[in-house]
Enzyme design. Structure first.
Site, mmCIF file in Angstrom:
data_model
loop_
_atom_site.group_PDB
_atom_site.id
_atom_site.type_symbol
_atom_site.label_atom_id
_atom_site.label_comp_id
_atom_site.label_asym_id
_atom_site.label_seq_id
_atom_site.Cartn_x
_atom_site.Cartn_y
_atom_site.Cartn_z
ATOM 1 N N SER A 82 0.795 -1.234 0.000
ATOM 2 C CA SER A 82 0.000 0.000 0.000
ATOM 3 C C SER A 82 0.825 1.281 0.000
ATOM 4 C CB SER A 82 -0.966 0.009 1.190
ATOM 5 O OG SER A 82 -2.059 -0.837 0.935
ATOM 6 N N LYS A 85 0.003 3.748 -2.650
ATOM 7 C CA LYS A 85 -0.988 4.805 -2.478
ATOM 8 C C LYS A 85 -0.341 6.189 -2.343
ATOM 9 C CE LYS A 85 -4.628 1.945 -0.356
ATOM 10 N NZ LYS A 85 -4.017 0.605 -0.283
ATOM 11 N N ASP A 175 -9.991 -12.732 -3.346
ATOM 12 C CA ASP A 175 -10.136 -11.436 -2.666
ATOM 13 C C ASP A 175 -11.396 -10.685 -3.084
ATOM 14 O OD1 ASP A 175 -7.856 -11.644 -1.157
ATOM 15 O OD2 ASP A 175 -6.592 -10.490 -2.512
ATOM 16 N N SER A 329 -6.135 3.119 4.598
ATOM 17 C CA SER A 329 -5.560 2.388 3.462
ATOM 18 C C SER A 329 -6.650 1.728 2.623
ATOM 19 C CB SER A 329 -4.551 1.347 3.943
ATOM 20 O OG SER A 329 -3.646 1.012 2.922
ATOM 21 N N ASN A 331 -8.377 0.505 -0.473
ATOM 22 C CA ASN A 331 -8.000 0.117 -1.829
ATOM 23 C C ASN A 331 -8.953 0.650 -2.891
ATOM 24 O OD1 ASN A 331 -5.811 -1.278 -0.836
ATOM 25 N ND2 ASN A 331 -6.765 -3.291 -0.994
ATOM 26 N N GLY A 443 2.139 -0.579 4.559
ATOM 27 C CA GLY A 443 1.816 -1.437 3.424
ATOM 28 C C GLY A 443 2.033 -2.885 3.803
#
Length: 493
Positions: A82, A85, A175, A329, A331, A443
């Protein structure tokens, strides 16, 4: 003779002192001097057996000069998780602007006959990843205030602002039902102010007596998902083990397992299949809650050119949206921003065009595109590759931008228990000099851990750091090693 020796020694001392000062002025704080306490302690941390066979990339810069003061493996391309980002947020602020808002529009191709609207109602999404049920209720109120009491026609969700590619290139199928893997649509809705768009919240609570089924609640309430409840309430000393699973390519959510009498709820966010029609269904409920009768179907479609605009909802500005995006965080927010940049800059709301904008923008901010492999905006891909030195290079460059205060404000703060301040760092580096002092992006993926951001040392020097670990087997101690490195840096005097 002795006086000549003293003079020579004095001249040599002055020469060495001047040389050291010149090095300090040229390179900023000197942390990487051979044999320094910092380097020795850092090497001890990196010698941890948990990193045996792993790959490490560490980069530390002066925030004032941008000069690297320590690095090891800093130019090795590693999976950023992450930390990707950071690039997405910087590119969005640079291209869209911190005051940018996402719009959701309500339109009709129908005509009014008294208090009856004869024709379709269209809810057109333009990418807002923070749309809530309350916002749809506000739009429904606007319809009511126009004197409409009945809608004879379909409620149609329009998501054509973006393309229909729901998942980034490397999203794995397992996922897709997880909140962090939610489908991307220009028309979507979040169940609460965590803003996990494209999901519902499923709560499972026990009944009063053992042997009875468990109680299941879905938020927001919708028939778009089908609940198969096989869970059972058991005795107070029984086992609490609830599984909530959504079937692939469907919206059937099956709940199994046991939950003891008087135990706390089990709560899970579940991503829905095709969030466009889900959002339209929630809007239909909002109409009915306002006493507006609906005669027709709920489906996906496209607004015709002759449709008239009835109402508009604006999202929070981008600077505010960055807080849940970066602190928690999120997504889905990252992928929405990627597609939005593609739509605004190239007229195409796609991953391909959006990532093109990201790459061009971070290049303009000093990153070397030849060192990068970018596959999504969130970092969930295991194909993304970024060196630690490139991450610190970006974090140095953004300090000169007018939107930097919004950027740094969005980063999690170590040791702050408030979720919208501490974010993913709220339980890390507590009771150290780094607590409240470190602003950084975390992350985490399988065999991947990243931490990049800013810290002010006891000396008053401010440092930029990036710590990337890949290919480790046992991840239990990895974040502790990262934290220890940052605390060590914070304690430099």
């Amino acid at each position: 003779m002795k006086s000549k020796i003293k003079i020579c020694v004095l001249v040599l001392f002055v020469f060495m002192f001047t040389l050291v000062q010149d090095v300090k002025q040229a390179n900023g704080p000197v942390l990487a001097t051979s044999g320094s306490t910092f380097e020795q302690q850092l090497h001890q941390l990196l010698a941890n057996e948990k990193l045996s066979g792993a790959i490490s990339g560490i980069s530390i810069r002066s925030s004032e000069t941008g000069e690297i003061v320590y690095e090891t493996g800093g130019d090795i391309r590693l999976h950023p998780a992450s930390n990707m980002k950071l690039l997405t947020a910087a590119a969005a602020l640079e291209t869209l602007g911190e005051n940018y808002v996402f719009k959701t529009e309500l339109l009709t191709d129908g005509v009014m006959n008294g208090d009856v609207l004869s024709g379709n109602l269209y809810i057109k999404g333009k990418g807002d990843p923070t749309l809530l049920q309350a916002d749809l209720e506000t739009l429904a109120t606007m319809i009511k205030n126009k004197g409409i009491k009945t809608v004879v026609g379909n409620v149609i969700g329009d998501d054509t602002w973006y393309d229909r590619e729901r998942y980034s290139a490397d999203m794995i199928w397992s996922d897709e039902s997880e909140y962090y893997g939610a489908a991307i649509s220009a028309l979507t809705i979040a169940p609460n102010k965590d803003y996990d768009s494209g999901t519902v919240i499923v709560d499972v609570t026990p009944e009063m007596k053992a042997g009875e089924g468990a109680t299941v609640k879905v938020t927001p309430q919708t028939e778009y998902v089908k609940i198969v409840n096989l869970a059972e309430t058991v005795a107070q000393d029984g086992e609490k083990e609830i599984k909530i699973v959504r079937e692939h390519h469907s919206n059937t959510i099956t709940i199994t397992g046991t939950i003891p009498v008087k135990s706390s709820r089990t709560r899970q966010w579940v991503a829905v299949w095709e969030p466009t029609v889900y959002t339209a269904h929630v809007f239909q409920h909002a109409l009915q809650a306002q006493g507006i009768k609906h005669v027709g179907y709920v489906k996906a479609g496209k607004v015709p050119t002759q449709a008239k605009l009835l109402a508009t909802h604006d999202s929070m500005p981008l600077a505010q949206l960055l807080v849940p995006f970066m602190k928690l965080s999120n997504n889905a927010h990252a992928e929405h921003l990627v597609k939005e940049m593609g739509k605004v800059i190239h007229g195409e709301g796609s991953f391909e065009k959006g990532l093109e904008v990201v790459e061009n923008t971070v290049q303009s901010l000093g990153m070397n595109p030849a060192s990068l492999k970018l596959r999504d905006g969130s970092g969930i891909s295991q194909i993304n590759l970024i060196p630690a030195n490139e991450l610190t290079k970006l974090l140095y460059a953004v300090q000169a931008e007018g939107w930097y205060p919004a950027f740094v404000h969005s980063l999690p703060v170590a040791g702050d228990s408030d979720r919208f301040i501490g974010g993913t760092l709220r339980n890390r580096m507590n009771h150290t000099f780094a607590a409240g002092n470190v602003q950084a992006k975390t992350g985490t993926l399988t065999a991947t851990s990243a931490l990049s951001g800013y810290v002010t040392a006891k000396s008053g020097e401010r440092f930029i750091f990036s710590i990337l670990f890949n290919n480790f087997v046992d991840g239990d101690s990895i974040t502790k090693i990262q934290d220890d490195i940052v605390v060590l840096l914070a304690e430099q005097e």
